[in-house]
Design an enzyme around this catalytic site. Sequence first.
Site, mmCIF file in Angstrom:
data_model
loop_
_atom_site.group_PDB
_atom_site.id
_atom_site.type_symbol
_atom_site.label_atom_id
_atom_site.label_comp_id
_atom_site.label_asym_id
_atom_site.label_seq_id
_atom_site.Cartn_x
_atom_site.Cartn_y
_atom_site.Cartn_z
ATOM 1 N N ARG A 8 -38.553 -13.353 17.910
ATOM 2 C CA ARG A 8 -38.112 -12.071 18.459
ATOM 3 C C ARG A 8 -37.012 -11.414 17.622
ATOM 4 O O ARG A 8 -36.852 -10.208 17.634
ATOM 5 C CB ARG A 8 -37.623 -12.286 19.896
ATOM 6 C CG ARG A 8 -37.047 -11.067 20.586
ATOM 7 C CD ARG A 8 -38.059 -9.926 20.708
ATOM 8 N NE ARG A 8 -37.526 -8.790 21.426
ATOM 9 C CZ ARG A 8 -36.675 -7.882 20.936
ATOM 10 N NH1 ARG A 8 -36.248 -8.003 19.678
ATOM 11 N NH2 ARG A 8 -36.249 -6.871 21.662
ATOM 12 N N LYS A 9 -36.252 -12.226 16.912
ATOM 13 C CA LYS A 9 -35.132 -11.721 16.095
ATOM 14 C C LYS A 9 -34.218 -10.795 16.902
ATOM 15 O O LYS A 9 -33.977 -9.643 16.528
ATOM 16 C CB LYS A 9 -35.633 -11.018 14.836
ATOM 17 C CG LYS A 9 -36.379 -11.916 13.859
ATOM 18 C CD LYS A 9 -36.719 -11.155 12.583
ATOM 19 C CE LYS A 9 -37.399 -12.053 11.562
ATOM 20 N NZ LYS A 9 -38.777 -12.397 11.943
ATOM 21 N N PHE A 10 -33.674 -11.323 17.990
ATOM 22 C CA PHE A 10 -32.741 -10.541 18.802
ATOM 23 C C PHE A 10 -31.586 -10.060 17.926
ATOM 24 O O PHE A 10 -31.085 -10.800 17.075
ATOM 25 C CB PHE A 10 -32.198 -11.385 19.948
ATOM 26 C CG PHE A 10 -33.229 -11.723 20.997
ATOM 27 C CD1 PHE A 10 -33.625 -10.784 21.934
ATOM 28 C CD2 PHE A 10 -33.794 -12.992 21.057
ATOM 29 C CE1 PHE A 10 -34.567 -11.094 22.911
ATOM 30 C CE2 PHE A 10 -34.734 -13.314 22.026
ATOM 31 C CZ PHE A 10 -35.124 -12.358 22.955
#
EC number: 2.4.2.10
Length: 477
Positions: free
Chosen positions: A306-308
Amino acid sequence: MDAAAQESLILELHAIEAIKFGTFVLKSGITSPIYLDLRALVSHPGLLSSIATLLHTLPATRPYDLLCGVPYTALPIASVLSVHRSVPMVMRRKEAKAHGTAKSIEGAFRAGEAVLIIEDLVTSGASVLETAAPLRDQGLVVADAVVVVDREQGGRENLAANGITLHSLMTLTEVLAVLLKHGKVTEEKAREVRQFLDANRKVTVPGAAGAVKPKAVRKGFAERAGLAKNPMGKRLFEVMEAKQSNLCVAADVGTAKELLELAEKVGPEICMLKTHVDILSDFTPDFGAKLCSIAEKHNFLIFEDRKFADIGNTVTMQYEGGIFRILDWADIVNAHIIPGPGIVDGLKLKGLPKGRGLLLLAEMSSAGNLAHGEYTAAAVKIAEQHSDFVIGFISVNPASWSVAPSSPAFIHATPGVQMVSGGDALGQQYNTPHSVINDRGSDIIIVGRGIIKASNPAETAREYRIQGWGAYQSSLP
């Protein structure tokens, strides 16, 4: 290099007064009765060209993509070699500019490329290490250095301790023998130099300036499982050991149907499946349950890439809510550290009670990315402050990090892996399983197109698993 060519080269260096006898203070701080000043080479283009050609004949331990001369005497040697052999060159600045791009390394390069360092002479190896450190900070691989003269005073050993093999055209002992043979030095002076060498065989790097940490001895996954503070980190190590797999497949497909079919095919070979749920055009609320069922069947973990990258409150809602409800089905997620440690606090608030784990993006595999140097060091610091939830890093070249995690419980997963190194038109850089595990010190290989575009993904995944696990086993002491 044969003996006749070496003898001729030594005599030519003496003729241009590049070899001097007297009393000289070296960079290492010791006083020497002999001094080699190869700066004179710039006024002798024929000899300079010959030396560059001879250095090219020295065998490196691995193929290299770039050259880098140690400032400043070795720069003309590196330049001539670059032009003669059409090998690109990069330059290290002794001090990064405070204006313009403020780069420490000038030139075109990509993370993961191998650099051959060129130096005129080596005493302690300090100058080579000072050049290797910023190169490695940029994600470049430094395994070899070539030098005209090895003074035999500990440089070879100091470099080896830092993962660099030294290759030389000649040693100081060989220089002395040739000059004595041809009457260019007296027996008395030769004896003085030999006594000096015997008394100074192990010159240390002054203040360890620019030294790169010696390559750490790798611990096995089973042992590291016992060190993990996070339950998901522990489980990942256990799955890897049980399945003899350090392979993660990046399931970058466009539909949930394709993803679930791929998971069934590659599931037996993998320790982890990486997803991008927001690209699935046919996503339905039961997707997570279906994927979890397949993961349980084949004993692998689910990693939602997701690569928040937002503030803590926002990522909490993105993690737990929305249409994807990632928290319900993803064992592991990842995050950038751009917002600061608050992003980890937000994700941990929801993820830790459910036994989830977090990977921090410490490096990226795309050309021109900004995740290196101080950014990577900051990721390590945040991880160590949250070791109950952070299980490791997305890394490209952890062996080069100037600030490494203090605990082997942190795992490294590296994307951009294929059987053959290279890149694509969008800047993605690929490295081989052996290179990623052995040279760069990673643990998990993340393979996408190399498997999902294969005619037989299951068989191809098996081949990658065997290569990845073999590389891991060969890296153990």
